[in-house]
Design an enzyme around this catalytic site. Structure first.
Site, PDB file in Angstrom:
ATOM      1  N   VAL A 131      24.121 -27.997  11.228  1.00 50.78           N
ATOM      2  CA  VAL A 131      23.102 -29.044  12.147  1.00 50.78           C
ATOM      3  C   VAL A 131      23.275 -28.726  13.375  1.00 50.78           C
ATOM      4  O   VAL A 131      22.308 -29.509  14.548  1.00 50.78           O
ATOM      5  CB  VAL A 131      23.328 -30.693  12.041  1.00 50.78           C
TER       6      VAL A 131
ATOM      7  N   ASN B  22      24.415 -38.614  11.531  1.00 48.98           N
ATOM      8  CA  ASN B  22      25.707 -39.402  11.168  1.00 48.98           C
ATOM      9  C   ASN B  22      26.804 -38.412  11.663  1.00 48.98           C
ATOM     10  O   ASN B  22      27.870 -38.715  12.207  1.00 48.98           O
ATOM     11  CB  ASN B  22      26.466 -39.973   9.859  1.00 48.98           C
TER      12      ASN B  22
ATOM     13  N   SER C 169      29.362 -44.760  18.787  1.00 47.89           N
ATOM     14  CA  SER C 169      30.737 -45.738  18.342  1.00 47.89           C
ATOM     15  C   SER C 169      30.448 -46.212  19.509  1.00 47.89           C
ATOM     16  O   SER C 169      30.591 -46.411  20.253  1.00 47.89           O
ATOM     17  CB  SER C 169      31.743 -44.127  18.456  1.00 47.89           C
TER      18      SER C 169
ATOM     19  N   TYR D  37      33.655 -36.338  23.487  1.00 48.21           N
ATOM     20  CA  TYR D  37      33.383 -37.632  21.670  1.00 48.21           C
ATOM     21  C   TYR D  37      33.197 -38.482  22.726  1.00 48.21           C
ATOM     22  O   TYR D  37      31.615 -38.997  22.690  1.00 48.21           O
ATOM     23  CB  TYR D  37      34.404 -37.662  21.240  1.00 48.21           C
TER      24      TYR D  37
ATOM     25  N   ALA E 226      31.483 -39.408  25.746  1.00 49.07           N
ATOM     26  CA  ALA E 226      29.884 -38.705  26.620  1.00 49.07           C
ATOM     27  C   ALA E 226      29.495 -38.520  25.593  1.00 49.07           C
ATOM     28  O   ALA E 226      27.884 -38.701  25.891  1.00 49.07           O
ATOM     29  CB  ALA E 226      30.246 -37.219  27.496  1.00 49.07           C
TER      30      ALA E 226
ATOM     31  N   LYS F  24      28.559 -39.941  22.395  1.00 46.98           N
ATOM     32  CA  LYS F  24      28.844 -40.768  21.964  1.00 46.98           C
ATOM     33  C   LYS F  24      27.569 -41.591  22.903  1.00 46.98           C
ATOM     34  O   LYS F  24      26.476 -42.662  22.885  1.00 46.98           O
ATOM     35  CB  LYS F  24      29.090 -41.853  21.414  1.00 46.98           C
TER      36      LYS F  24
END
Length: 241
Positions: free
Chosen positions: A64, A90, A140, A153, A155, A157
């Site tokens: 994606v 997801n 998260s 990660y 940043a 989320k």
């Protein structure tokens, strides 16, 4: 929580939370197209589980972060159904790197997978969505608290929260809802070291880590008509950490 007749697109659906979401939506009566970046055994076993549930489902191989793969994925939904009622974003990526050592390539890999791809999937799916549509982004708990070694990660989320709120304002007049589910620590098939599990046991009010199925049921609720007036929300599913 029935979703009979609904058509769902779920990214990153072969493992962990994504897999639980795909299976829960299918059991609720939705038809599901999902994707995995690498295929392999996880995708093959998911196909068998979906066949056992019954209904019209498809497991594709897609990255994606590539627009052409997004186009193919959404095109599969259009070819099969002519519409999309539910989009669950997801797909994500994670690594543990001290910020001082974080290379630009790794920053872009994690942010592109977790944030940019979400925006691009939604944008491409919108022409197939209409009144009553539901978009659920998987964020998260770390987005609002931060965590060492995962600045990229976190940043990504955190960006999902802003994206969700902005799209809520833009898409509401079309009858499309956008919400975010923020899991806390969850047990997956990859396993968790005993010392980590014990640390989380002390931090989480319920005294245990979550299960993927406990995230999936919240997504299924948000996907359906029972949540018709819930919009723009971040729902923490974290056991009270």
């Amino acid at each position: 929580m029935r979703l009979d007749g609904k058509k769902a697109l779920v990214t990153g659906g072969a493992r962990g939370i994504g897999r639980a979401i795909v299976l829960d939506l299918a059991r609720a009566g939705a038809s599901v197209v999902t994707c995995t970046r690498q295929g392999g055994e996880a995708a093959q076993t998911l196909v068998k589980e979906l066949q056992a549930i019954g209904g019209e489902h498809h497991v594709a191989t897609a990255d994606v972060t590539k627009q052409e793969d997004i186009d193919t994925l959404v095109g599969e939904c259009e070819r099969r159904w002519g519409r999309i009622d539910i989009v669950v974003n997801n797909a994500g990526a994670i690594s543990h790197v001290p910020f001082a050592e974080l290379q630009a390539e790794e920053w872009h890999r994690v942010v592109n997978t977790g944030l940019t791809a979400t925006a691009m999937v939604i944008q491409r799916a919108l022409p197939l969505m209409g009144q009553g549509g539901s978009i659920v982004n998987i964020g998260s708990k770390v987005a609002t608290v931060g965590i060492p070694l995962r600045a990229h990660y976190t940043a990504a989320k955190a960006g999902l929260i802003g994206l969700t709120r902005s799209l809520t304002k833009e898409l509401g007049e079309r009858g499309i809802r956008v919400n975010l589910v923020a899991p806390g620590p969850v047990e997956t098939e990859a396993g968790v070291p005993d010392e980590v599990r014990e640390r989380y046991r002390r931090l989480i009010a319920l005294g245990r880590m979550g299960r993927p199925e406990e995230i999936a049921t919240v997504v299924t609720f948000l996907a359906g008509d029972l949540s018709a007036f819930i919009n723009g929300e971040t729902i923490n599913v974290d056991g009270g950490i």
